[in-house]
Structure formats: C-alpha cells, structure tokens
Design an enzyme around this catalytic site. Sequence first.
Site, PDB file in Angstrom:
ATOM      1  N   ASP A 133       0.862  -1.183   0.000  1.00 16.04           N
ATOM      2  CA  ASP A 133       0.000   0.000   0.000  1.00 16.04           C
ATOM      3  C   ASP A 133       0.896   1.230   0.000  1.00 16.04           C
ATOM      4  O   ASP A 133       2.086   1.142   0.284  1.00 16.04           O
ATOM      5  CB  ASP A 133      -0.877  -0.009   1.267  1.00 16.04           C
ATOM      6  CG  ASP A 133      -1.793   1.211   1.355  1.00 16.04           C
ATOM      7  OD1 ASP A 133      -2.431   1.552   0.337  1.00 16.04           O
ATOM      8  OD2 ASP A 133      -1.869   1.834   2.428  1.00 16.04           O
ATOM      9  N   SER A 134       0.291   2.383  -0.289  1.00 15.92           N
ATOM     10  CA  SER A 134       1.040   3.639  -0.209  1.00 15.92           C
ATOM     11  C   SER A 134       1.470   3.942   1.225  1.00 15.92           C
ATOM     12  O   SER A 134       2.367   4.745   1.439  1.00 15.92           O
ATOM     13  CB  SER A 134       0.174   4.783  -0.727  1.00 15.92           C
ATOM     14  OG  SER A 134      -1.018   4.865   0.022  1.00 15.92           O
TER      15      SER A 134
ATOM     16  N   CYS B 295      -4.093  -1.204  -2.193  1.00 17.61           N
ATOM     17  CA  CYS B 295      -4.254   0.248  -2.323  1.00 17.61           C
ATOM     18  C   CYS B 295      -5.156   0.451  -3.527  1.00 17.61           C
ATOM     19  O   CYS B 295      -4.863  -0.045  -4.623  1.00 17.61           O
ATOM     20  CB  CYS B 295      -2.881   0.876  -2.560  1.00 17.61           C
ATOM     21  SG  CYS B 295      -2.898   2.613  -3.051  1.00 17.61           S
TER      22      CYS B 295
ATOM     23  N   GLU C 164      -6.201   9.725   9.757  1.00 18.78           N
ATOM     24  CA  GLU C 164      -4.851   9.700  10.335  1.00 18.78           C
ATOM     25  C   GLU C 164      -4.726  10.647  11.521  1.00 18.78           C
ATOM     26  O   GLU C 164      -3.881  10.454  12.393  1.00 18.78           O
ATOM     27  CB  GLU C 164      -3.823   9.991   9.250  1.00 18.78           C
ATOM     28  CG  GLU C 164      -3.880   8.875   8.206  1.00 18.78           C
ATOM     29  CD  GLU C 164      -2.664   8.756   7.326  1.00 18.78           C
ATOM     30  OE1 GLU C 164      -1.892   9.711   7.216  1.00 18.78           O
ATOM     31  OE2 GLU C 164      -2.501   7.669   6.732  1.00 18.78           O
TER      32      GLU C 164
ATOM     33  N   CYS D 183     -11.273   3.163  -0.671  1.00 22.25           N
ATOM     34  CA  CYS D 183      -9.948   3.565  -0.200  1.00 22.25           C
ATOM     35  C   CYS D 183      -9.713   2.803   1.091  1.00 22.25           C
ATOM     36  O   CYS D 183     -10.622   2.668   1.912  1.00 22.25           O
ATOM     37  CB  CYS D 183      -9.898   5.072   0.046  1.00 22.25           C
ATOM     38  SG  CYS D 183      -8.371   5.637   0.850  1.00 22.25           S
TER      39      CYS D 183
ATOM     40  N   HIS E 146      -8.393   3.352   3.836  1.00 30.04           N
ATOM     41  CA  HIS E 146      -8.618   3.996   5.139  1.00 30.04           C
ATOM     42  C   HIS E 146     -10.103   4.017   5.528  1.00 30.04           C
ATOM     43  O   HIS E 146     -10.423   4.158   6.698  1.00 30.04           O
ATOM     44  CB  HIS E 146      -8.138   5.446   5.112  1.00 30.04           C
ATOM     45  CG  HIS E 146      -6.672   5.642   5.349  1.00 30.04           C
ATOM     46  ND1 HIS E 146      -5.730   5.291   4.425  1.00 30.04           N
ATOM     47  CD2 HIS E 146      -5.990   6.150   6.407  1.00 30.04           C
ATOM     48  CE1 HIS E 146      -4.529   5.600   4.891  1.00 30.04           C
ATOM     49  NE2 HIS E 146      -4.661   6.118   6.093  1.00 30.04           N
TER      50      HIS E 146
END
Lengths: 273, 273
Positions: free
Chosen positions: B13-14, B76, B155, B187, B189
């Site tokens: 993932d990024s 991702c 985050e 996504c 997240h």
Amino acid sequence: MEQNRQAPIGVFDSGVGGLTVAREIMRNLPSERIVYFGDTARVPYGNKSKNIVLKFSRQIVHFLQTQEVKAIVVACNTASALALETIREEIDIPIIGVVKPGAKVAAAATRNKKIGLIGTRGTVHSGLYTEIIQEYDSQIQVIGQACPLFVPLVEEGWLKDKVTLEVAKRYVNPLLDQGIDTLILGCTHYPLLRSMLQELVGEQVTLVNPAYETAKALERLLKENNLDNNQGVEEEFPYRFYVSDAAEQFRDFANSILPYDVKMTKQINIEEY
Amino acid sequence: MEQNRQAPIGVFDSGVGGLTVAREIMRNLPSERIVYFGDTARVPYGNKSKNIVLKFSRQIVHFLQTQEVKAIVVACNTASALALETIREEIDIPIIGVVKPGAKVAAAATRNKKIGLIGTRGTVHSGLYTEIIQEYDSQIQVIGQACPLFVPLVEEGWLKDKVTLEVAKRYVNPLLDQGIDTLILGCTHYPLLRSMLQELVGEQVTLVNPAYETAKALERLLKENNLDNNQGVEEEFPYRFYVSDAAEQFRDFANSILPYDVKMTKQINIEEY
C-alpha cells in the site's frame, strides 16, 4: 562574478505551498530570476521523518545546482526545520530557509513573550522555531500546535468554509487560552487561510507570515554576498517551474496563487539526483 | 511447487491503510505468511498521476519479488486502479488488487442499479470501478465522489467527530440525493469510518468493503493456482512489515489496526528497486 549575479535563485518546496514564498520573492525582488522545484511526487513532507526529509531535500538541492542557481531558498517549513542546517555544510552557495526569518520577526513582535506556532508535525516537533526564538530572548515561551488537516483543507479549496473554521478553532483555541499575542503561520499553505485565522484570533494577535520575511532576508543575503542582480532581467517571465509529478495539477494551483499564467512547468525524475 | 506454497504473500500500500486488507487476509487465511510493504516515504498516492503511481508500484513489486513472494495483493485502491493491469503483464506470479473484488460484490449487491463510489481522486477519476461494474451489467450507474479529506481525518484519529461527520455529509449527501443503494468504500482507510458512514447513509444502503472481498478473492486465486499453504505455518507471528520511512510511526498506527503488536518493522530504501 557578474555572471553569477544574473544566475537564478533556486526555490523549493515539497509541493505547491512554497509558491507563496516564490510570490513574495517575485513581488519584492523583481530583478531576480527563479527556478522553482515542487516535489509533487512525494508531497507532503510534514509527517515524514528527519532522515527522509533530508534525503529528499538533498536530491532537490543537487537538481537545483545543475540549474546553476546562485542561492537557494528552502520554501518549506518542514525541510527548513529538518534538513537546512545539514545541507548548508555540504554546499558552497548561500542557502536560507523560512524558519529563521519567521522566528526573528515573531521574537520582535511579541510583547507578552508568548508566541503560538502552527505547522506540520515535523516542523512543530523539531523545536527549531523555539530554539531560534529563545536565542533572541530566552524568556519567550513558544507554544506549538501541529495542524495536519490544514494542508488538505487548503488543497481542497475550502478556504472560507465552516468546516475549516471548526478545525481551525480546534487547533488554535488552546493557544489563545494560553494567552499568545503572536502566531507564526509555520507552513507555506497557511497564508491562504490568513483572513480566516486573523478573524479567529482577533486583531490583538499578530500573525507572522514567514514567506514575506524570507523574501526580505533573501534580499539582504544577496546584497551581503554581492549576488543581487543589479542588471535586472530582460525576459518578460524570468521564472522556471519544475515538478516531480503531474505538471497540469501543479499549474492549476500555481495559477491560483501567482498573478501569472505559469508556463513551462517541466516534470523531472528527482530520484536520479 | 511445495516450497512455493510455503512462500509468503506480498501485500503493499502507499502507507498504513493497506493494513485493513492485511487484517482481512490474516483473519480469513490464517495459514498464510505475509510480507507487507507500506510506502510511508511517498504516501499518499491518491492525488498523484498514473505514471508516478505506476513507477512507485513497480519499485515495490520488485522489492517484494526479492522477498520471494508467491503472489501479490495490491492493497491500495489508487495503485489497483492506475498500475495493476500494466504490472500484471510484467511479472510471472499472480497479482490481484482491491478494485475488482469490490466492484464485483457491489454489482451483485445493487438492486436499483445505482452505486456510489468514494475514494481518492486517482481512484475515482480512473473510471476502473465503473468499467468493471459495467462489464457485469451495463445498466448500472456508478456515481463517483473523490474524498481527499477522509485520509487525513482518519490519520488525525478523528473517527467519531462532528468535523468528520460534516465532511462526510458534504461528500456523501450528493450521492444519496441521486438515490444510490450501494456505496463502495474505495480507499483502504475508509473502513475505519465505516460505522459513521453506515449511520449517515442509513441501513437501506449497502456498504461494500473491498478489503474483505479481496481476502476472499485471494483465497480463490491461491487455490486455483495450487499456491495455498496447505501445510500451515509454524511461526507464532508469520508476518513481516517493511516501510520506506519512519518505522515507529507506522508501528503505532499498525498496532491500532491490527490485533497484534507489530514487531520487526524494517525500513528500506525503495528508490533502489
């Protein structure tokens, strides 16, 4: 040395934010050429480690040196806080960042010796603003607040928005509660939130914009080193823009910050430097 | 080939978001080893160009191949949308992303043929979800909405916060106004915002989490290729974690997502691959 005076100034940032610094240099030093680099492939730097920010900054400085710049402006608070001092030892041209000019003005501006600092995690946790300010006056207290949502809010274009205001209150009110009379906009995106922040903190709190102070410090630095371009520029548009990714998107944002149509944005592979 | 079955699965993932996919693989395929890579030095990918995301993804795939993985999961959405199809042609081990598994389940779930998609700019603008969904049923309409503030909000840890709710309304209400009955969390997240989003859209809208669907698709892929680890693992903790920056910060977030204490997080120089 005459040739040197005609050389451009290298200005770099993790992305587009540093254009607020480039804008001040354009306004205040209209006789200077600029080569701007925005690291749009690896943006943002704000949450990244000192080692990585140093590595990326070194690559960019190497690239700018291939453009034969006469001086470098680190137009990124995070890179100024985490990488500048190390890089200064490694190169033989003058280099300045945005932290010291902003810190000096904030130290001179505070009356009650309580300064607020907003910026990225990297900038706030580096402690560099505090260190420089306390060199001027060890009695000054610097209260830092990392604001990781401000950059994405600015990039989303929500500049005058109730969400952004609510986020700003969350970040800034604890600083006001501690009685600051000066607030450093310690990230290059934040001047775009200036009017909202001024309204929030009230007229009794002085906002310090390191971008403007950096342009003035650059002017002094060039004069001291006999590097100011005393012949002026002939080109109508003496500015070149480089990015590590997606030139179009950069150009859109650049055109919203700068009073010019940004031409000649070129993408390079920064990992090669 | 028996040796191959014991080899780990590469997951990348990024940054940290892909751990929500790793978590589903751990839960659903407990006999598999995992090598995870998070590109924390260059995170996020969401606003970056196809060329840059492809370049970064290639470097990571090369790194994972040095770890002798038997299959790769692109955990991702942005990299799945922009890089996966090109990379599949370049390597000789099975590789899957999160887009196709999520798209298939969404296509099966919708009753009124109106699916909402939330994700990064890169994912939404790629059009890949729409393309795959319309291969199943060309009558289905996919309405995309880029949500660039969700990742920084997650985050920042503002998971159950009125600011995040207000932002979510801004992004999601236009999709509800158009009558979607299914919403893809496009996504990695976003599953962390799942309960807030479910409350916002109401029980009549089905949320699709590609992370879970990807783990199930991986299980089928391994079986089809006789690559599933039919001997099981002996290690108590058969997972290795690599990052390109700041292992500690990664570990903190990892420990908040995974039900394990993430040991052995190692930093590598991804630009070398």
